[in-house]
Design a protein around this motif. Structure first.
Motif, short mmCIF file in Angstrom:
data_model
loop_
_atom_site.label_atom_id
_atom_site.label_comp_id
_atom_site.label_asym_id
_atom_site.label_seq_id
_atom_site.Cartn_x
_atom_site.Cartn_y
_atom_site.Cartn_z
N GLN A 145 -3.39 -1.66 -0.41
CA GLN A 145 -3.70 -3.54 -0.77
C GLN A 145 -3.80 -3.85 0.57
OE1 GLN A 145 -1.90 -5.93 -3.15
NE2 GLN A 145 -3.70 -5.40 -5.34
N SER A 146 -3.20 -3.32 1.30
CA SER A 146 -2.23 -4.04 2.44
C SER A 146 -3.04 -2.72 3.76
CB SER A 146 -1.64 -3.74 2.82
OG SER A 146 -0.57 -2.61 3.02
N SER A 147 -3.89 -1.20 3.68
CA SER A 147 -4.23 -0.61 3.95
C SER A 147 -5.29 -0.87 4.58
CB SER A 147 -4.33 1.10 3.40
OG SER A 147 -4.98 1.89 4.01
N TYR A 148 -5.71 -0.81 6.35
CA TYR A 148 -6.76 -0.48 6.88
C TYR A 148 -8.00 0.29 6.14
CZ TYR A 148 -7.39 3.78 9.74
OH TYR A 148 -6.95 5.12 9.83
N LEU A 149 -7.47 1.22 5.55
CA LEU A 149 -8.69 2.07 5.15
C LEU A 149 -9.56 2.45 3.87
CD1 LEU A 149 -10.60 4.41 6.36
CD2 LEU A 149 -8.61 5.97 5.78
N LEU A 150 -8.12 1.90 2.98
CA LEU A 150 -8.47 2.00 1.16
C LEU A 150 -8.60 1.18 0.96
CD1 LEU A 150 -5.54 4.72 0.94
CD2 LEU A 150 -7.75 5.13 1.13
N GLU A 151 -8.93 0.80 -0.08
CA GLU A 151 -8.89 -0.52 -0.80
C GLU A 151 -8.92 -0.77 -2.50
OE1 GLU A 151 -12.87 -2.76 -0.10
OE2 GLU A 151 -13.61 -1.15 -0.51
N ARG A 152 -8.98 -1.55 -3.01
CA ARG A 152 -9.37 -1.55 -4.71
C ARG A 152 -8.52 -0.81 -5.23
NH1 ARG A 152 -15.50 -1.44 -5.53
NH2 ARG A 152 -15.28 -0.26 -4.24
N PRO A 153 -6.99 -0.91 -5.15
CA PRO A 153 -6.24 0.44 -6.02
C PRO A 153 -6.51 -0.33 -7.54
CG PRO A 153 -4.81 -1.06 -4.79
CD PRO A 153 -6.49 -1.68 -5.00
N VAL A 154 -6.56 0.55 -8.45
CA VAL A 154 -6.42 0.61 -10.00
C VAL A 154 -5.50 1.29 -10.39
CG1 VAL A 154 -7.66 0.84 -12.55
CG2 VAL A 154 -8.22 -0.43 -9.51
N MET A 155 -4.99 1.16 -11.56
CA MET A 155 -3.97 1.87 -12.51
C MET A 155 -4.25 2.68 -13.54
SD MET A 155 -0.88 3.82 -12.25
CE MET A 155 0.19 3.58 -10.08
N GLN A 156 -4.54 3.96 -13.49
CA GLN A 156 -5.25 3.89 -14.35
C GLN A 156 -3.96 4.00 -15.81
OE1 GLN A 156 -7.46 7.26 -13.44
NE2 GLN A 156 -8.72 5.77 -12.93
N GLY A 157 -3.33 4.57 -15.59
CA GLY A 157 -2.02 4.94 -17.22
C GLY A 157 -0.89 5.39 -16.24
N ILE A 158 0.31 4.65 -16.69
CA ILE A 158 1.66 5.46 -16.55
C ILE A 158 1.95 5.70 -17.92
CG2 ILE A 158 3.59 4.70 -15.89
CD1 ILE A 158 2.77 2.89 -14.41
N ILE A 159 2.79 7.55 -17.64
CA ILE A 159 3.14 7.83 -19.00
C ILE A 159 4.87 8.08 -19.23
CG2 ILE A 159 3.05 9.95 -20.47
CD1 ILE A 159 -0.02 10.09 -19.51
N LEU A 167 14.54 11.19 -15.39
CA LEU A 167 13.17 10.79 -16.00
C LEU A 167 12.50 10.50 -14.68
CD1 LEU A 167 14.72 8.64 -18.80
CD2 LEU A 167 13.42 10.20 -19.07
N LEU A 168 10.59 11.14 -14.79
CA LEU A 168 10.14 11.06 -13.95
C LEU A 168 8.73 10.80 -14.84
CD1 LEU A 168 9.62 14.11 -12.15
CD2 LEU A 168 10.46 11.82 -11.38
N SER A 169 8.32 9.71 -14.56
CA SER A 169 7.00 9.07 -15.10
C SER A 169 5.19 9.48 -14.29
CB SER A 169 6.60 7.25 -15.11
OG SER A 169 7.96 6.94 -15.48
N ASP A 170 4.86 10.31 -15.16
CA ASP A 170 3.49 10.60 -15.13
C ASP A 170 2.34 8.88 -14.58
OD1 ASP A 170 4.14 13.57 -15.04
OD2 ASP A 170 3.51 13.26 -17.41
N PHE A 171 1.87 8.98 -13.71
CA PHE A 171 0.64 8.21 -13.61
C PHE A 171 -0.90 9.06 -13.11
CE2 PHE A 171 2.65 9.07 -9.64
CZ PHE A 171 1.47 8.63 -8.28
N ASN A 172 -2.44 7.76 -13.10
CA ASN A 172 -3.03 8.27 -12.88
C ASN A 172 -3.03 7.03 -12.20
OD1 ASN A 172 -3.37 10.93 -13.98
ND2 ASN A 172 -3.96 9.85 -16.30
N MET A 173 -4.07 7.65 -10.95
CA MET A 173 -4.77 6.04 -10.16
C MET A 173 -5.21 6.76 -9.59
SD MET A 173 -2.27 4.13 -6.73
CE MET A 173 -0.74 4.26 -7.55
N GLU A 174 -6.43 5.20 -8.80
CA GLU A 174 -7.15 5.56 -8.27
C GLU A 174 -7.79 4.36 -7.26
OE1 GLU A 174 -11.34 4.06 -10.66
OE2 GLU A 174 -11.31 5.76 -10.48
N PHE A 175 -8.26 5.03 -6.07
CA PHE A 175 -8.57 3.49 -5.28
C PHE A 175 -9.28 4.66 -4.38
CE2 PHE A 175 -4.92 6.41 -3.67
CZ PHE A 175 -4.86 6.39 -2.87
#
Length: 190
Positions: A145-159, A167-175
């Motif tokens: 969110q504070s990046s000059y190049l990237l915007e609108r992060p959306v976390m799609q899921g954490i498993i 312990l590691l959680s798998d995640f999907n994200m898009e921005f």
């Protein structure tokens, strides 16, 4: 005196008066006809002069219309050139966009977050990875969110998952990559 007859003299005087009247009437008619001819020729010359002026104005209006069409064509060419220049500027600035994205992703990924897949589709970037904790993922979202190049992060899921002893959680994200005009605004700020 009784022998003097005044009737022929009167008759002659009447004829002369009548002849004078006809002559004067003829002169008046001729003068009227002549003045009507002069008046008609005067108005005819005015009419012809106005027609000449109108044809001159029509020619000049035609020339001005042609110049207006040329100016409109030049405006269209100018607009096309400006559009091409903007496109070239966008291409020039986005020439290194892939490298800038990779550099920015490297900056926003905190320690403890591991990316397994990074895919770009247009302006959308899909990220698949693993994280040691959700706090690290929220830190990554704030960085996007504070990046000059990237915007609108959306976390799609954490498993939540388990891998060996950690312990590691798998995640999907898009921005998304910011549009060109927003990037140049941020880059031009002091």
């Amino acid at each position: 005196m009784p022998h003097i007859n005044l009737l022929p003299w009167r008759e002659q005087q009447r004829k002369e008066s009548h002849n004078k009247f006809v002559a004067i009437l003829g002169v008046v008619v001729v003068l009227c006809i002549f003045s009507m001819f002069l008046l008609s020729s005067f108005y005819s010359s005015l009419h012809d002069g106005q027609n000449i002026k109108n044809s001159y104005l029509s020619n000049e209006i035609g020339l001005l219309d042609q110049r207006i069409r040329e100016i409109n064509q030049l405006d269209k060419k100018k607009e096309n050139l400006q559009q091409r220049m903007r496109l070239i500027e966008e291409l020039q600035s986005s020439r290194n966009l892939g490298t800038q994205i990779m550099d920015e992703v490297a900056k926003i990924v905190p320690a403890g977050v591991y990316l397994t897949k990074l895919e770009r589709r247009g302006n959308r970037i899909l990220v698949v990875g693993r994280s040691e904790s959700n706090n690290r993922l929220s830190s990554m979202l704030r960085q996007v969110q504070s990046s000059y190049l990237l915007e609108r992060p959306v976390m799609q899921g954490i498993i939540a998952g388990e891998q060996t002893s950690r312990l590691l959680s798998d995640f999907n994200m898009e921005f998304y990559v910011k549009p060109f005009d927003k990037i140049t605004e941020v880059a031009n700020e002091p």
